[in-house]
Design a protein around this motif. Structure first.
Motif, short mmCIF file in Angstrom:
data_model
loop_
_atom_site.label_atom_id
_atom_site.label_comp_id
_atom_site.label_asym_id
_atom_site.label_seq_id
_atom_site.Cartn_x
_atom_site.Cartn_y
_atom_site.Cartn_z
N ALA A 84 0.93 -1.25 -0.14
CA ALA A 84 0.12 -0.03 -0.03
C ALA A 84 0.90 1.30 -0.03
CB ALA A 84 -0.92 0.07 1.23
N VAL A 85 0.27 2.27 -0.69
CA VAL A 85 1.27 3.52 -0.80
C VAL A 85 0.68 4.48 0.48
CG1 VAL A 85 1.60 5.73 -2.16
CG2 VAL A 85 1.08 3.47 -3.17
N LEU A 86 1.68 4.84 1.47
CA LEU A 86 1.44 5.59 2.42
C LEU A 86 0.66 7.07 1.82
CD1 LEU A 86 1.56 5.98 5.30
CD2 LEU A 86 3.64 7.50 4.90
N GLN A 87 -0.71 7.29 2.47
CA GLN A 87 -1.24 8.50 2.07
C GLN A 87 -0.97 9.57 3.02
OE1 GLN A 87 -3.62 8.81 -0.37
NE2 GLN A 87 -3.17 6.45 -1.16
N THR A 88 -0.65 10.73 2.63
CA THR A 88 -0.31 12.06 3.48
C THR A 88 -1.42 12.88 3.38
OG1 THR A 88 1.00 12.84 1.58
CG2 THR A 88 2.51 11.62 3.32
N SER A 89 -1.30 13.48 4.41
CA SER A 89 -2.48 14.43 4.64
C SER A 89 -2.10 15.75 3.71
CB SER A 89 -2.76 15.05 5.96
OG SER A 89 -3.55 16.05 6.23
N PHE A 147 -1.65 4.83 6.54
CA PHE A 147 -2.49 5.85 6.33
C PHE A 147 -1.83 6.76 7.45
CE2 PHE A 147 -4.74 3.41 9.41
CZ PHE A 147 -4.74 4.32 10.84
N GLU A 148 -2.00 8.42 7.49
CA GLU A 148 -1.35 9.25 8.60
C GLU A 148 -2.49 10.06 9.11
OE1 GLU A 148 1.24 11.59 6.67
OE2 GLU A 148 2.85 10.36 6.89
N VAL A 149 -2.31 10.67 10.31
CA VAL A 149 -3.65 11.52 10.90
C VAL A 149 -2.67 12.82 11.28
CG1 VAL A 149 -5.15 11.74 12.79
CG2 VAL A 149 -4.67 9.30 11.84
N GLU A 190 -6.41 16.67 12.82
CA GLU A 190 -7.06 16.02 11.70
C GLU A 190 -8.13 15.05 12.42
OE1 GLU A 190 -6.34 14.57 7.09
OE2 GLU A 190 -4.96 14.13 8.85
N THR A 191 -9.35 14.90 11.61
CA THR A 191 -9.94 13.59 11.92
C THR A 191 -10.06 12.79 10.46
OG1 THR A 191 -11.56 14.94 13.17
CG2 THR A 191 -12.34 12.95 12.29
N VAL A 192 -9.29 11.50 10.88
CA VAL A 192 -9.37 10.51 9.87
C VAL A 192 -10.61 9.28 10.06
CG1 VAL A 192 -8.19 8.90 8.59
CG2 VAL A 192 -7.10 11.06 9.12
N THR A 244 -7.08 18.28 19.34
CA THR A 244 -6.65 16.87 19.37
C THR A 244 -6.93 16.25 18.02
OG1 THR A 244 -7.69 16.80 21.65
CG2 THR A 244 -7.26 14.65 20.57
N SER A 245 -6.43 15.23 17.35
CA SER A 245 -6.17 14.33 16.40
C SER A 245 -7.24 13.33 16.65
CB SER A 245 -4.92 14.07 15.94
OG SER A 245 -3.94 15.01 15.58
N VAL A 246 -8.28 12.87 15.87
CA VAL A 246 -9.26 11.96 15.88
C VAL A 246 -9.00 11.02 14.68
CG1 VAL A 246 -11.53 11.26 16.27
CG2 VAL A 246 -10.73 13.56 16.92
N LEU A 247 -9.29 9.47 15.25
CA LEU A 247 -9.28 8.45 14.44
C LEU A 247 -10.59 7.98 14.77
CD1 LEU A 247 -7.78 6.77 12.28
CD2 LEU A 247 -6.87 5.22 14.16
N PHE A 248 -11.48 8.18 13.59
CA PHE A 248 -12.90 7.94 14.03
C PHE A 248 -13.22 6.63 13.13
CE2 PHE A 248 -17.27 8.12 14.40
CZ PHE A 248 -17.52 9.11 15.34
N ILE A 249 -13.69 5.44 13.96
CA ILE A 249 -14.10 4.21 13.29
C ILE A 249 -15.34 3.98 13.20
CG2 ILE A 249 -13.63 1.73 13.56
CD1 ILE A 249 -10.80 2.42 14.97
N THR A 250 -16.03 3.91 12.04
CA THR A 250 -17.50 3.52 12.17
C THR A 250 -17.86 2.81 10.83
OG1 THR A 250 -19.65 5.05 12.05
CG2 THR A 250 -17.67 5.63 10.87
N HIS A 251 -19.03 2.28 10.48
CA HIS A 251 -19.49 1.86 9.74
C HIS A 251 -20.64 2.69 8.85
CE1 HIS A 251 -22.61 0.49 12.34
NE2 HIS A 251 -23.80 0.63 11.50
#
Length: 610
Positions: A2-7, A40-42, A46-48, A217-224
């Motif tokens: 996978a290619v690292l996705q930068t913000s 991936f990056e946060v 940022e909210t990812v 604060t940075s947020v990593l938000f996990i959801t469906h």
């Protein structure tokens, strides 16, 4: 690889950088990869969002970042960096300092995350005392400040209360306060709103946005939930079967998503207001995840009968006694269902909507006499249900069947699905064993399953397949009415679409009447002919679906509709400014006198409590 996705948002060093993360579990002596090559990056502030359905690997990804997986049965490879520091190389003692201090996590179910034996204040103070050198008095003051920050009403007076005294939304606020207590660099929110009602979900999403602005604060938000993703995320990572299939700015994912699975997720999301041009229920579009080809959503033929209703409910009432004190003295009553009345016709779907505790499920169970009503009348297929004997109730339940929320709990794990479907057919003596077998095969075909599966057990099926089996079991008695109690709320978005389409198709072909109990307003809009809104045990508004959604009159109906997440990334900065309040208690004194509910007609067959 996978290619690292930068913000694109910032040139600063990312708070979190995940490179080629692969997580494996030891299964039957072999290592099985459940997350493969995720990157991936946060960025700071940022909210990812990581989005995907059950089994996609999104929660395992978050647990891998926190290193919360069992070390002897899991293996994590790749690189996880927090502000340039490699977390996978840290000894466990150092990692414990990182958890809760630099990275905090909010889980899906707040009640299981809080210890029921300790007060809210004690648990929050413990987090502060564990990660900082302050006194108990200072910890108490800071705890009250944090509770106020997450908008807990009367925070100081609630310090010494236990978790069971808080609603689900208020418990989740406590978990957010606990997570933010040490001002972490990264907040991981793992499905933090999935178990909450729609208005509480709206409040929590607004709260997370506000706190992020205030704290950075940075947020990593996990959801469906793609509606939630649109409202909170700057960038989105889409996962499918353990792999990262698409990553990019949230607006690009929504408007120019390339992967078939991304398009499938977006197509299956019900959008509030999408029924304005339609007079009848509408099937969901279902996208093939392999090809990306979508069917066209079509209106379901409207077969609603104008003859005598198949179900007539008048002034239905159910109260539960509340006992307190050493001798269990009667101290009050829960007014769960109060003076509820409605009719349901053949081929019609009437949706009962409202938040947890409003009385909608109790209404369904009282109609079935799974709990005994205290008053009113229920007439099903011409029979007075409340006057029936035990034998009469057995006959009545051939006409009225119920589908529950959790299909796994509804099926006997020791019984094959064929036997489970045949059991009511044989119990009601509707035919021989040979005829039961034929009926099972016919029902499995009707619900889109192969008759070959009849010899398999419930644990061998997915949640959506199990719910189809429960529908087949309900249909084998050829009922006229089906009470569907949150029957799709536990399902992933694409599976939910398939099950609802199945129910609509069966309604069209068999002229079934559905009492559809739900809190999901977007789904209700799509499947209903009429809608009844419940609040504190009472119907506060009832009318045709188009009238309720286009012209809501009651304040509570407006509140429900305004809280529904909209899958539109342009709304990301929008806040609903919803009042922070808990649902009022339905407990009343023993001598409480009920005022009769008066309705006024505000449109054709559209009534609102005045």
């Amino acid at each position: 690889m996978a290619v690292l996705q930068t913000s694109p948002l910032t040139a600063e060093q990312p708070v979190l950088s995940v490179e080629n993360l692969t997580t494996s579990f030891l299964v039957d002596g072999e290592w099985k990869e459940v997350v493969r090559d995720v990157s991936f990056e946060v960025a700071p502030g940022e909210t990812v969002a990581i989005v995907g359905e059950s089994g996609s690997g999104k929660s395992v990804t978050s647990l891998s970042i926190m290193r919360l997986l069992q070390p002897d049965t899991s293996r994590i490879s790749g690189r996880i960096s927090l502000s340039g520091r490699d977390l996978l190389s840290l000894p466990e003692r150092e990692m414990r300092k990182v958890r809760g201090n630099e990275i905090a996590m909010i889980f899906q179910e707040p009640m299981t995350s809080l210890n029921p034996l300790f007060t809210i204040g004690e648990q929050l103070s413990e987090a502060l005392l564990a990660h900082s050198s302050i006194s108990a008095a200072e910890a108490r003051s800071e705890t009250i400040r944090l509770l106020e920050k997450v908008r807990i009403p009367s925070a100081a007076s609630r310090f010494d209360e236990y978790p069971h005294r808080f609603s689900g939304g208020m418990r989740q606020r406590v978990m957010i306060a606990m997570a933010l207590a040490t001002k972490p660099k990264l907040l991981i929110a793992d499905e933090p709103t999935t178990a909450l009602d729609v208005t509480i979900q709206g409040q929590i999403l607004d709260l997370i946005k506000t706190l992020q602005e205030e704290e950075g604060t940075s947020v990593l938000f996990i959801t469906h939930d793609m509606g939630v993703v649109a409202e909170v995320a700057d960038r989105t990572v889409v996962m499918f079967r353990g792999e990262q299939v698409e990553t990019g700015a949230t607006a690009d994912i929504f408007h120019r998503g390339r992967h078939p699975y991304t398009r499938a997720l977006l197509s299956a999301v019900p959008v509030l207001g999408s029924m304005k041009e339609h007079l009848r229920p509408l099937r969901f579009p279902v996208v093939d995840t392999a090809t990306g080809l979508s069917d066209t959503p079509v209106e379901v033929p409207d077969t609603v009968s104008t003859e005598r209703p198949v179900l007539a409910v008048k002034n239905l009432t159910k109260r539960f006694d509340v006992h307190s004190g050493l001798f269990g003295r009667l101290s009050g009553r829960v007014h769960a269902v109060e003076d509820v009345s409605f009719d349901l016709h053949a081929g019609e779907t009437l949706s009962l909507v409202g938040e947890s505790g409003c009385g909608k499920s109790t209404t369904g169970r009282a109609i079935m006499r799974l709990i005994e009503p205290d008053g009113g009348s229920v007439v099903a297929d011409g029979k007075d249900v409340l006057a029936l004997s035990k034998k009469g109730m057995r006959e009545m339940r051939k006409s009225v069947q119920m589908i529950f929320q959790d299909p796994f709990a509804s099926l006997n794990p020791r019984m094959t699905v064929g036997a489970a479907i045949a059991e009511p057919f044989l119990e009601h003596r509707m035919g021989s064993r040979k005829q039961a077998l034929e009926a099972v095969h016919d029902m499995l075909l009707r619900v889109g399953l192969s008759p070959d599966i009849a010899s398999r057990y419930p644990h061998e099926f997915s949640g959506g397949q199990r719910q189809r089996i429960c529908i087949a079991r309900a249909l084998v008695l050829k009922p006229k009415v089906i009470v569907a109690d949150e029957s799709v709320s536990a399902l992933d978005v694409s599976v939910k679409a398939q099950v609802i389409n199945l129910m609509l198709d069966l309604q069209s072909s068999l002229n079934l009447a559905f009492l559809f109990i739900s809190h999901d307003m977007a789904v209700v809009e799509r499947v209903s002919h009429r809608v009844a809104v419940m609040y504190l045990g009472e119907i506060v508004e009832i009318g045709p679906r188009a009238s309720i959604f286009a012209n809501p009159q009651h304040a509570y109906t407006k509140k429900l509709l305004s809280a529904v997440p909209v899958p539109d990334p342009s709304r990301r900065a929008t806040k609903r400014a919803m009042a922070v309040e808990e649902l009022r208690s339905p407990i009343r004194p023993v001598d409480y006198k009920i005022s009769p509910i008066r309705y006024k007609e505000v449109g054709a067959a559209h009534f609102v409590a005045g």
